[in-house]
Design a protein around this motif. Structure first.
Motif, PDB file in Angstrom:
ATOM      1  N   ASP A  71      -3.125  -0.531 -11.463  1.00  0.00           N
ATOM      2  CA  ASP A  71      -4.322  -1.301 -11.108  1.00  0.00           C
ATOM      3  C   ASP A  71      -5.068  -1.758 -12.358  1.00  0.00           C
ATOM      4  N   VAL A  72      -5.205  -0.864 -13.332  1.00  0.00           N
ATOM      5  CA  VAL A  72      -5.895  -1.209 -14.583  1.00  0.00           C
ATOM      6  C   VAL A  72      -5.161  -2.349 -15.288  1.00  0.00           C
ATOM      7  N   TYR A  73      -3.851  -2.236 -15.370  1.00  0.00           N
ATOM      8  CA  TYR A  73      -3.082  -3.274 -16.063  1.00  0.00           C
ATOM      9  C   TYR A  73      -3.147  -4.602 -15.307  1.00  0.00           C
ATOM     10  N   ALA A  74      -3.097  -4.541 -13.986  1.00  0.00           N
ATOM     11  CA  ALA A  74      -3.176  -5.775 -13.185  1.00  0.00           C
ATOM     12  C   ALA A  74      -4.525  -6.462 -13.387  1.00  0.00           C
ATOM     13  N   ARG A  75      -5.589  -5.697 -13.395  1.00  0.00           N
ATOM     14  CA  ARG A  75      -6.918  -6.273 -13.615  1.00  0.00           C
ATOM     15  C   ARG A  75      -7.015  -6.881 -15.017  1.00  0.00           C
ATOM     16  N   ALA A  84      -0.904 -12.861 -12.284  1.00  0.00           N
ATOM     17  CA  ALA A  84      -0.404 -11.513 -12.013  1.00  0.00           C
ATOM     18  C   ALA A  84      -0.508 -11.160 -10.540  1.00  0.00           C
ATOM     19  N   VAL A  85       0.535 -10.497 -10.034  1.00  0.00           N
ATOM     20  CA  VAL A  85       0.562  -9.996  -8.665  1.00  0.00           C
ATOM     21  C   VAL A  85       0.912  -8.514  -8.705  1.00  0.00           C
ATOM     22  N   TYR A  86       0.124  -7.707  -8.010  1.00  0.00           N
ATOM     23  CA  TYR A  86       0.330  -6.262  -7.955  1.00  0.00           C
ATOM     24  C   TYR A  86       0.656  -5.856  -6.526  1.00  0.00           C
ATOM     25  N   VAL A  87       1.892  -5.358  -6.319  1.00  0.00           N
ATOM     26  CA  VAL A  87       2.321  -4.925  -4.995  1.00  0.00           C
ATOM     27  C   VAL A  87       2.713  -3.447  -5.022  1.00  0.00           C
ATOM     28  N   CYS A  88       2.450  -2.796  -3.928  1.00  0.00           N
ATOM     29  CA  CYS A  88       2.834  -1.394  -3.748  1.00  0.00           C
ATOM     30  C   CYS A  88       2.885  -1.143  -2.250  1.00  0.00           C
ATOM     31  N   GLY A  89       3.172   0.076  -1.856  1.00  0.00           N
ATOM     32  CA  GLY A  89       3.206   0.420  -0.441  1.00  0.00           C
ATOM     33  C   GLY A  89       3.764   1.810  -0.265  1.00  0.00           C
ATOM     34  N   THR A  90       3.754   2.292   0.955  1.00  0.00           N
ATOM     35  CA  THR A  90       4.258   3.627   1.227  1.00  0.00           C
ATOM     36  C   THR A  90       5.765   3.616   1.461  1.00  0.00           C
ATOM     37  N   ILE A 128      -8.661   0.761  -5.939  1.00  0.00           N
ATOM     38  CA  ILE A 128      -7.359   0.210  -6.314  1.00  0.00           C
ATOM     39  C   ILE A 128      -7.229  -1.140  -5.622  1.00  0.00           C
ATOM     40  N   ASP A 129      -7.012  -2.184  -6.398  1.00  0.00           N
ATOM     41  CA  ASP A 129      -7.063  -3.547  -5.865  1.00  0.00           C
ATOM     42  C   ASP A 129      -5.669  -4.175  -5.843  1.00  0.00           C
ATOM     43  N   PHE A 130      -4.870  -3.764  -4.863  1.00  0.00           N
ATOM     44  CA  PHE A 130      -3.543  -4.358  -4.695  1.00  0.00           C
ATOM     45  C   PHE A 130      -3.679  -5.812  -4.245  1.00  0.00           C
ATOM     46  N   PRO A 536     -11.346  -3.606 -16.015  1.00  0.00           N
ATOM     47  CA  PRO A 536     -10.087  -3.051 -15.512  1.00  0.00           C
ATOM     48  C   PRO A 536     -10.164  -1.553 -15.228  1.00  0.00           C
ATOM     49  N   PHE A 537     -11.016  -0.822 -15.949  1.00  0.00           N
ATOM     50  CA  PHE A 537     -11.058   0.633 -15.846  1.00  0.00           C
ATOM     51  C   PHE A 537     -12.044   1.117 -14.782  1.00  0.00           C
TER      52      PHE A 537
END
Length: 549
Positions: A71-75, A84-90, A128-130, A536-537
């Motif tokens: 999340d920090v790096y994406a921001r 930039a696109v930040y994806v995640c999931g369970t 956390i901003d996915f 970002p932090f």
């Protein structure tokens, strides 16, 4: 923007463009609502963090090791103007889910729904901003996973063979995580059938000493069963070339390289990619109706399928990366390294298709707890829901985890240290500077940033002191050295405190009003800089301060 438009503030900003800074602040404090697609000629960064299992509540080590760091790096990337696109999931398939369902008396689907919501809510609280937080138990996942398998098979990179597997008549063939026993390498007595948590060794269930069935504690027997294997030796040469080139281009961390090179040095072996389970992606092959794909073949493909549920044009992120100018950056804990630097790349290479391969990887060591390890079963540690219930703001948790990020070696969570860092760093340093600068401006100057000359000596001097720190910050962040980036930002705050102490605007207000205004305008400009550096932090801090500005 009002602050950054003043001449003295511009001097304090140094080489930074004020308009770009303001735009970057907006980007850093939140992801885009509309799906982003790669843009030709821009730096397009696809960011992923390891998919958390849905069989537990994430603890602080899980959070800093994956989702928070990403999340920090994406921001930061958004603030720099990168696309930039930040994806995640369970991660929802496999034995871990099936075992948890047995423990709680629920179906696998009910377990997935329950824990997906728990994870989502915890990450939302942690700010956390996915761009998209999805899940793997979807038809899209099955389709893409099966297509990748079919491509590997058609390219001659899959083989069928008989293997020995543990079996108990009351359960059937036992998948990896339905077996526990003693690790043959370190003698840890509670090693899982796929991996030892004590020494990190990857295992097969039949490797365990005194194996036992997790469902009933009984001793299983060994039987033969047919499975499909990914022929890693056939793609080993191509993997070696990829690692040699990309590890340099992507500046892979030393801990990541050490694990990857050890796998290559020992020579790759065929790896089983199917399991005797019901809960998972079905295997599209005759005779395999009662089998599914192994979670570590299936799970990394989740990055792709989750992107596909984010945008129907997902292939622009995941295929033909040179044509689409896409680079993939992945975040994970050290126990996940071989699956991302060996298994998943071999899978993609084995298809013979032009997939986006990981360029940069950020690997965390372990975050331990008060001299020991986190353990949900023993109630040891701080878990996401616990953090929410303490009443301590999310920004304090984020700051503490990031300033203690285990980048090169294990680090330790200590309650007394959390309190100390909050008091001496967040309050006495950062909070003190921002409060002194803005409260004085409000009390003495009517809450208005003065308009002063661009060459005001105090502002220029402050800019000269801060400029090297800004350069250091950007260099650290570009290399994903997040902890060092945060330290550089806090040094900027410290410089602000020194600046106010040396210039003493409360004295100048009585003796030299013009210089007082120049000092206050410069300090306000530095507050804006800090908002950008810290967005970002601790984005909630930036939002609050920007609201005051």
């Amino acid at each position: 923007e009002a602050v950054s438009s003043t001449d003295a503030a511009k001097a304090a900003l140094g080489d930074l463009d004020a308009g770009a800074l303001a735009a970057g602040l907006r980007e850093a404090t939140g992801a885009s609502s509309a799906p982003r697609l790669p843009r030709k000629g821009q730096r397009n960064v696809l960011i992923t963090s390891a998919l958390p299992y849905v069989n537990n509540v994430p603890h602080l080590g899980n959070i800093i090791g994956c989702v928070l760091s990403a999340d920090v790096y994406a921001r930061f990337c958004r603030a720099r103007g990168y696309n930039a696109v930040y994806v995640c999931g369970t991660d929802e398939y496999g034995t871990a889910t099936q075992t948890k369902a047995m423990e709680e008396g629920l179906s696998c689907r009910q377990i997935c729904d329950k824990y997906h919501a728990i994870h989502r809510d915890i990450y939302e609280w942690f700010d956390i901003d996915f761009d998209h937080f999805g899940r793997t138990s979807t038809p899209t996942q099955s389709t893409i996973c099966q297509d990748i398998y079919n491509a590997c098979d058609a390219a001659g990179n899959c083989v069928e063979d008989v293997m020995q597997q543990l079996y108990h008549e009351s359960v059937g063939f036992l998948a990896d995580r339905l077996v526990e026993g003693t690790c043959p390498k370190c003698k840890y007595e509670d090693a899982r059938g796929d991996q030892c948590d004590a020494c990190g060794a990857l295992l097969n269930p039949t490797d365990l000493i005194k194996p036992r069935c997790k469902a009933n504690g009984a001793t299983p027997e060994v039987r033969s069963t047919r499975h499909i294997f990914l022929d890693l030796p056939k793609v080993e040469a191509r993997l070696g070339e990829y690692v040699a080139t990309t590890s340099k281009e992507g500046n892979w961390t030393s801990n990541c390289l050490a694990v990857t090179k050890s796998w290559l040095a020992n020579g790759l072996k065929q790896r089983c990619i199917t399991r005797d389970l019901r809960w998972g992606t079905p295997v599209p092959r005759e005779g395999y109706e009662n089998k599914v794909f192994y979670v570590w073949f299936d799970a990394p493909i989740g990055y792709i399928s989750i992107t596909a549920t984010y945008t129907p044009e997902w292939e622009r992120w995941w295929k033909n990366p040179a044509e689409n100018d896409v680079e993939l950056v992945q975040f994970m804990g050290k126990d996940n390294v071989p699956f991302h630097t060996v298994i998943f790349p071999c899978t993609l290479l084995g298809t013979g298709q032009d997939w986006t391969m990981m360029k940069a990887i950020s690997v965390c060591e372990y975050l331990n707890y008060e001299g020991g390890k986190f353990s949900k079963s023993r109630g040891v540690g701080v878990f996401g829901n616990d953090a929410k219930e303490t009443g301590i703001p999310a920004e304090v948790w984020r700051y503490y985890l990031l300033i203690n990020r285990p980048e090169q070696s294990d680090s330790m969570f200590v309650w007394d240290d959390l309190a100390a860092k909050n008091n001496t760093e967040l309050l006495a340093n950062l909070g003190n500077f921002v409060n002194r600068a803005l409260s004085f401006m409000k009390a003495r100057l009517g809450g208005v940033v003065p308009t002063v000359a661009a060459d005001a000596p105090d502002g220029v001097a402050l800019g000269d002191k801060v400029a090297p720190l800004l350069k250091e910050y950007v260099e650290h962040m570009e290399k994903i050295k997040l902890k060092d980036g945060l330290k550089a930002a806090m040094m900027v705050s410290k410089a602000g405190n020194v600046f106010l102490q040396e210039t003493a605007p409360w004295v100048l207000f009585k003796s030299d009003k013009q210089r007082c205004e120049e000092v206050v305008a410069s300090a306000a400009g530095l507050v804006l800089v800090l908002c950008a550096l810290l967005a970002p932090f601790i984005p909630s801090f930036t939002r609050k301060v920007l609201g005051q500005l």
